[in-house]
Scaffold this motif. Structure first.
Motif, PDB file in Angstrom:
ATOM      1  N   UNK A   8       2.875  -0.774  -5.499  1.00  0.00           N
ATOM      2  CA  UNK A   8       2.801   0.541  -6.130  1.00  0.00           C
ATOM      3  C   UNK A   8       1.390   0.404  -7.037  1.00  0.00           C
ATOM      4  N   UNK A   9       0.589   1.626  -6.717  1.00  0.00           N
ATOM      5  CA  UNK A   9      -0.750   1.721  -6.949  1.00  0.00           C
ATOM      6  C   UNK A   9      -0.979   3.117  -7.295  1.00  0.00           C
TER       7      UNK A   9
ATOM      8  N   UNK B 182      -8.401  14.480  -7.978  1.00  0.00           N
ATOM      9  CA  UNK B 182      -7.223  14.136  -7.093  1.00  0.00           C
ATOM     10  C   UNK B 182      -6.432  12.743  -7.638  1.00  0.00           C
ATOM     11  N   UNK B 183      -5.240  12.750  -7.237  1.00  0.00           N
ATOM     12  CA  UNK B 183      -4.334  11.574  -7.709  1.00  0.00           C
ATOM     13  C   UNK B 183      -3.672  10.950  -6.494  1.00  0.00           C
ATOM     14  N   UNK B 184      -3.704   9.630  -6.328  1.00  0.00           N
ATOM     15  CA  UNK B 184      -3.314   9.098  -5.097  1.00  0.00           C
ATOM     16  C   UNK B 184      -1.947   8.197  -5.786  1.00  0.00           C
ATOM     17  N   UNK B 185      -0.941   8.278  -5.036  1.00  0.00           N
ATOM     18  CA  UNK B 185       0.055   7.112  -5.101  1.00  0.00           C
ATOM     19  C   UNK B 185       0.216   6.296  -3.778  1.00  0.00           C
ATOM     20  N   UNK B 186      -0.036   5.066  -4.040  1.00  0.00           N
ATOM     21  CA  UNK B 186       0.341   4.072  -2.846  1.00  0.00           C
ATOM     22  C   UNK B 186       1.320   3.337  -2.942  1.00  0.00           C
ATOM     23  N   UNK B 187       2.283   3.624  -2.177  1.00  0.00           N
ATOM     24  CA  UNK B 187       3.713   2.911  -2.207  1.00  0.00           C
ATOM     25  C   UNK B 187       4.245   2.127  -1.128  1.00  0.00           C
ATOM     26  N   UNK B 188       4.720   0.993  -1.394  1.00  0.00           N
ATOM     27  CA  UNK B 188       5.359   0.436  -0.174  1.00  0.00           C
ATOM     28  C   UNK B 188       6.059  -0.789  -0.451  1.00  0.00           C
TER      29      UNK B 188
ATOM     30  N   UNK C  21       7.255 -18.044   8.314  1.00  0.00           N
ATOM     31  CA  UNK C  21       5.784 -17.874   8.753  1.00  0.00           C
ATOM     32  C   UNK C  21       5.820 -16.207   8.966  1.00  0.00           C
ATOM     33  N   UNK C  22       6.850 -15.652   9.127  1.00  0.00           N
ATOM     34  CA  UNK C  22       6.878 -13.949   9.446  1.00  0.00           C
ATOM     35  C   UNK C  22       6.882 -13.290   8.192  1.00  0.00           C
ATOM     36  N   UNK C  23       6.057 -12.255   8.312  1.00  0.00           N
ATOM     37  CA  UNK C  23       6.627 -11.461   7.079  1.00  0.00           C
ATOM     38  C   UNK C  23       6.055  -9.923   7.681  1.00  0.00           C
ATOM     39  N   UNK C  24       6.508  -8.683   6.809  1.00  0.00           N
ATOM     40  CA  UNK C  24       6.192  -7.329   6.939  1.00  0.00           C
ATOM     41  C   UNK C  24       5.859  -6.749   6.057  1.00  0.00           C
ATOM     42  N   UNK C  25       4.987  -5.662   6.141  1.00  0.00           N
ATOM     43  CA  UNK C  25       4.585  -4.628   5.147  1.00  0.00           C
ATOM     44  C   UNK C  25       4.741  -3.422   5.664  1.00  0.00           C
ATOM     45  N   UNK C  26       4.960  -2.298   4.824  1.00  0.00           N
ATOM     46  CA  UNK C  26       5.252  -0.926   5.020  1.00  0.00           C
ATOM     47  C   UNK C  26       4.402  -0.426   3.817  1.00  0.00           C
ATOM     48  N   UNK C  27       3.412   0.749   4.006  1.00  0.00           N
ATOM     49  CA  UNK C  27       2.837   1.279   2.757  1.00  0.00           C
ATOM     50  C   UNK C  27       2.587   2.721   3.301  1.00  0.00           C
ATOM     51  N   UNK C  28       2.636   3.505   2.170  1.00  0.00           N
ATOM     52  CA  UNK C  28       2.340   4.949   2.175  1.00  0.00           C
ATOM     53  C   UNK C  28       1.521   5.514   1.314  1.00  0.00           C
ATOM     54  N   UNK C  29       0.719   6.470   1.602  1.00  0.00           N
ATOM     55  CA  UNK C  29      -0.261   7.105   0.450  1.00  0.00           C
ATOM     56  C   UNK C  29       0.077   8.564   0.440  1.00  0.00           C
ATOM     57  N   UNK C  30       0.129   9.140  -0.736  1.00  0.00           N
ATOM     58  CA  UNK C  30       0.445  10.366  -0.972  1.00  0.00           C
ATOM     59  C   UNK C  30      -0.763  10.774  -1.812  1.00  0.00           C
ATOM     60  N   UNK C  31      -1.493  11.712  -1.654  1.00  0.00           N
ATOM     61  CA  UNK C  31      -2.593  12.223  -2.325  1.00  0.00           C
ATOM     62  C   UNK C  31      -2.513  13.707  -2.536  1.00  0.00           C
TER      63      UNK C  31
END
Length: 184
Positions: free
Chosen positions: A7-8, A29-35, A43-53
């Motif tokens: 969360x950023x 402008x304002x941006x929310x980066x959420x994931x 050894x495996x990992x996953x990441x999902x992240x979205x931007x809303x501006x």
């Protein structure tokens, strides 16, 4: 824990005067980066992240989408977009007796952030609200002391202008090689 949320939120004000444009650009402008990023499992990992501006106020700037060409460009259009979606695999190549068991070899597949050196030529343009990401396969090896070797095969560059812009993506099919030695 099975992972960690991302969360950023960033508020930004940009003001640009440009000699060949009759008006001064003012963009708030304002941006929310959420994931979410999973923890490593074998050894495996996953990441999902979205931007809303979203712009706040009158929007007196050229975001490259609304045709406000009398203003300078501020490449932060209103958008909701996938920023990163990647799967990673990390392992330890060499198990020296005195070495920590932290991974020294990593493979990343998917939409990812790539920044080589200071990011001037290959980077994510993180000063923009919607960063530049790469659809790529990346390999990073840090098994040699004080050395980082990396290779990426990039199929597409997802640019700062967002998916709705004609300049939003670039089909690249590029090979990136980078070597850094920090022992000097």
């Amino acid at each position: 824990a099975i992972g960690a949320p991302i969360a950023d939120i960033r508020l930004r004000l940009e003001n640009i005067e440009q000699a060949d444009k009759p008006k001064t650009a003012v963009a708030t402008t304002i941006r929310a980066r959420l994931g979410y990023e999973t923890r490593e499992f074998f050894g495996l990992s996953a990441l999902a992240e979205f931007d809303v501006t979203q712009h706040l106020g009158a929007g007196r700037f050229n975001d490259t989408l609304k045709g406000r060409t009398d203003y300078p460009i501020v490449a932060d259009p209103d958008l909701a977009a996938l920023n990163r979606l990647q799967v990673s695999y990390s392992l330890r190549l060499f198990r020296a007796a005195d070495a920590a068991l932290t991974p020294d070899f990593k493979i990343v597949l998917g939409r990812q952030r790539i920044a080589l050196g200071d990011g001037r030529f290959i980077g994510n343009a993180d000063w923009r609200q919607h960063e530049q990401t790469f659809d790529a396969l990346s390999i990073v090896d840090t098994s040699i002391p004080e050395t980082t070797l990396s290779y990426s095969y990039v199929t597409r560059v997802n640019r700062i202008f967002g998916p709705d812009s004609s300049m939003g993506t670039f089909d690249s099919h590029s090979h990136l090689f980078n070597a850094v030695y920090e022992g000097l």
